[in-house]
Scaffold this active site. Structure first.
Site, PDB file in Angstrom:
ATOM      1  N   HIS A  44       0.865  -1.184   0.000  1.00 41.50           N
ATOM      2  CA  HIS A  44       0.000   0.000   0.000  1.00 41.50           C
ATOM      3  C   HIS A  44       0.903   1.237   0.000  1.00 41.50           C
ATOM      4  CE1 HIS A  44      -3.867   1.989   1.730  1.00 41.50           C
ATOM      5  NE2 HIS A  44      -3.106   2.889   1.155  1.00 41.50           N
ATOM      6  N   GLU A  71      -2.599  -1.635  -3.165  1.00 35.96           N
ATOM      7  CA  GLU A  71      -3.702  -0.866  -2.597  1.00 35.96           C
ATOM      8  C   GLU A  71      -3.304   0.613  -2.535  1.00 35.96           C
ATOM      9  OE1 GLU A  71      -5.811  -4.260  -0.021  1.00 35.96           O
ATOM     10  OE2 GLU A  71      -5.054  -2.588   1.127  1.00 35.96           O
ATOM     11  N   HIS A 191      -7.995  -5.363   7.204  1.00 40.14           N
ATOM     12  CA  HIS A 191      -7.655  -4.310   8.165  1.00 40.14           C
ATOM     13  C   HIS A 191      -7.872  -4.830   9.590  1.00 40.14           C
ATOM     14  CE1 HIS A 191      -6.125  -0.242   8.636  1.00 40.14           C
ATOM     15  NE2 HIS A 191      -6.653  -0.359   9.829  1.00 40.14           N
TER      16      HIS A 191
HETATM   17  C1  LIG Z   1      -6.467  -0.802   3.022  1.00 39.76           C
HETATM   18  C2  LIG Z   1      -5.919  -1.296   4.267  1.00 39.76           C
HETATM   19  O1  LIG Z   1      -6.615  -1.518   5.227  1.00 39.76           O
HETATM   20  C3  LIG Z   1      -4.460  -1.546   4.376  1.00 39.76           C
HETATM   21  O2  LIG Z   1      -3.805  -1.365   3.191  1.00 39.76           O
HETATM   22  C4  LIG Z   1      -3.841  -0.760   5.434  1.00 39.76           C
HETATM   23  O3  LIG Z   1      -4.196   0.566   5.229  1.00 39.76           O
HETATM   24  C5  LIG Z   1      -2.355  -0.953   5.516  1.00 39.76           C
HETATM   25  O4  LIG Z   1      -1.661   0.170   5.155  1.00 39.76           O
HETATM   26  P1  LIG Z   1      -0.546   0.788   6.154  1.00 39.76           P
HETATM   27  O5  LIG Z   1       0.380  -0.333   6.492  1.00 39.76           O
HETATM   28  O6  LIG Z   1       0.104   1.843   5.298  1.00 39.76           O
HETATM   29  O7  LIG Z   1      -1.276   1.303   7.348  1.00 39.76           O
HETATM   30  N1  LIG Z   2      -6.048  -4.408   3.058  1.00 40.47           N
HETATM   31  C1  LIG Z   2      -5.677  -4.592   4.403  1.00 40.47           C
HETATM   32  C2  LIG Z   2      -4.236  -4.826   4.498  1.00 40.47           C
HETATM   33  O1  LIG Z   2      -3.549  -4.937   3.502  1.00 40.47           O
HETATM   34  C3  LIG Z   2      -3.589  -4.966   5.798  1.00 40.47           C
HETATM   35  O2  LIG Z   2      -4.192  -4.257   6.818  1.00 40.47           O
HETATM   36  P1  LIG Z   2      -3.560  -4.454   8.305  1.00 40.47           P
HETATM   37  O3  LIG Z   2      -3.555  -5.943   8.579  1.00 40.47           O
HETATM   38  O4  LIG Z   2      -2.161  -3.908   8.249  1.00 40.47           O
HETATM   39  O5  LIG Z   2      -4.496  -3.710   9.210  1.00 40.47           O
END
Ligand SMILES: CC(=O)[C@@H](O)[C@H](O)COP(=O)(O)O
Ligand SMILES: NCC(=O)COP(=O)(O)O
EC number: 2.6.99.2
Length: 238
Positions: A44, A71, A191
């Site tokens: 992401h 993402e 998440h």
């Molecule tokens: C969309 C989502 O829930 C994840 O991609 C989460 O935002 C992780 O990204 P970060 O590790 O940058 O917080």
């Molecule tokens: N799309 C959710 C993700 O990639 C990971 O979220 P998190 O486990 O870091 O909260």
């Protein structure tokens, strides 16, 4: 069909960035996730590149033999990166540039024209699209209307409520999954999913295709090691 585990390696990059240099090595981490049984790798990139960097995304792409999921908020820079790298899946997330982490899904009605245009671009490039949404039926139905292939349910509210009241926490997500199915959308989720709450989520959500997990999984790997941690997550998805 078993739910696929995609490991989000943002946290590995965050640790590396805290010192400069290349420890831990995110490319090695991506390859190890697959070696240890993950069925996908998620990244992401954020505009300030404080977690995974744009160049990491470019370098990871040729190493992935399972599924690569990128993402992020579809800014021009993000779109150019995704169209250059051509992952298997792009997940559109409505985060503002200064969001600490993702904290909401799309309002797919207010953003109908914007999302339709962007999804059209990715579709032309043969990239599967997923839209990050909460559990509101009208926003899931809206995701189908803008042409998405899948939705990713934002599971933070489930993770927060699960310890005190699992049945109450899961109820809106079961309904959301049914709406996704009726709308002919594939279903992903992510998440704050963790070893504590994942099994119950997977057992109760019909048609769940993929979960992306980063924060809890990478944190648990500090104690258990990445290989055992991935194995334990996969056991929750059986
Ligand atoms: C969309 C989502 O829930 C994840 O991609 C989460 O935002 C992780 O990204 P970060 O590790 O940058 O917080
Ligand atoms: N799309 C959710 C993700 O990639 C990971 O979220 P998190 O486990 O870091 O909260």
């Amino acid at each position: 069909m078993m739910t696929r585990l995609s490991v989000n390696i943002n946290k590995i990059a965050t640790l590396r960035n805290s010192r400069g240099g290349n420890i831990p090595n995110v490319l090695e981490a991506a390859m190890n996730c697959e070696k240890f049984g993950a069925e996908g790798v998620t990244v992401h990139p954020r505009p300030d590149e404080r977690h995974i960097r744009y160049n990491d995304v470019r370098e990871i792409r040729p190493l992935i033999t399972t599924e690569f999921n990128i993402e992020g908020y579809p800014s021009k820079k993000f779109m150019d990166l995704v169209l250059e790298v051509k992952p298997h899946q792009v997940t559109l997330v409505p985060d503002g540039p200064d969001a600490l982490t993702s904290n909401a899904g799309w309002n797919t009605l207010d953003n109908k024209e914007f999302l339709t245009e962007i999804i059209g671009e990715f579709k032309k490039a043969g990239i599967r699209t997923s839209v990050f949404v909460g559990t509101e039926a009208r926003f899931i139905e809206g995701a189908a209307k803008v042409g998405a292939d899948r939705v990713e349910l934002y599971t933070e509210p489930y993770a927060t409520d699960y310890p005190a009241a699992p049945e109450k926490a899961i109820a809106p997500f079961i309904q959301a999954a049914e709406v996704a199915m009726e709308s002919e959308l594939g279903l992903n989720a992510g998440h704050d999913l963790s070893l504590e709450n994942l099994r119950f989520f997977n057992q109760n959500i019909p048609g769940l295709l993929e979960v992306s997990i980063g924060h809890a999984l990478i944190s648990e790997a500090i104690y258990l090691g990445l290989e055992l941690t991935i194995l334990k997550y996969k056991e929750c998805l059986r």
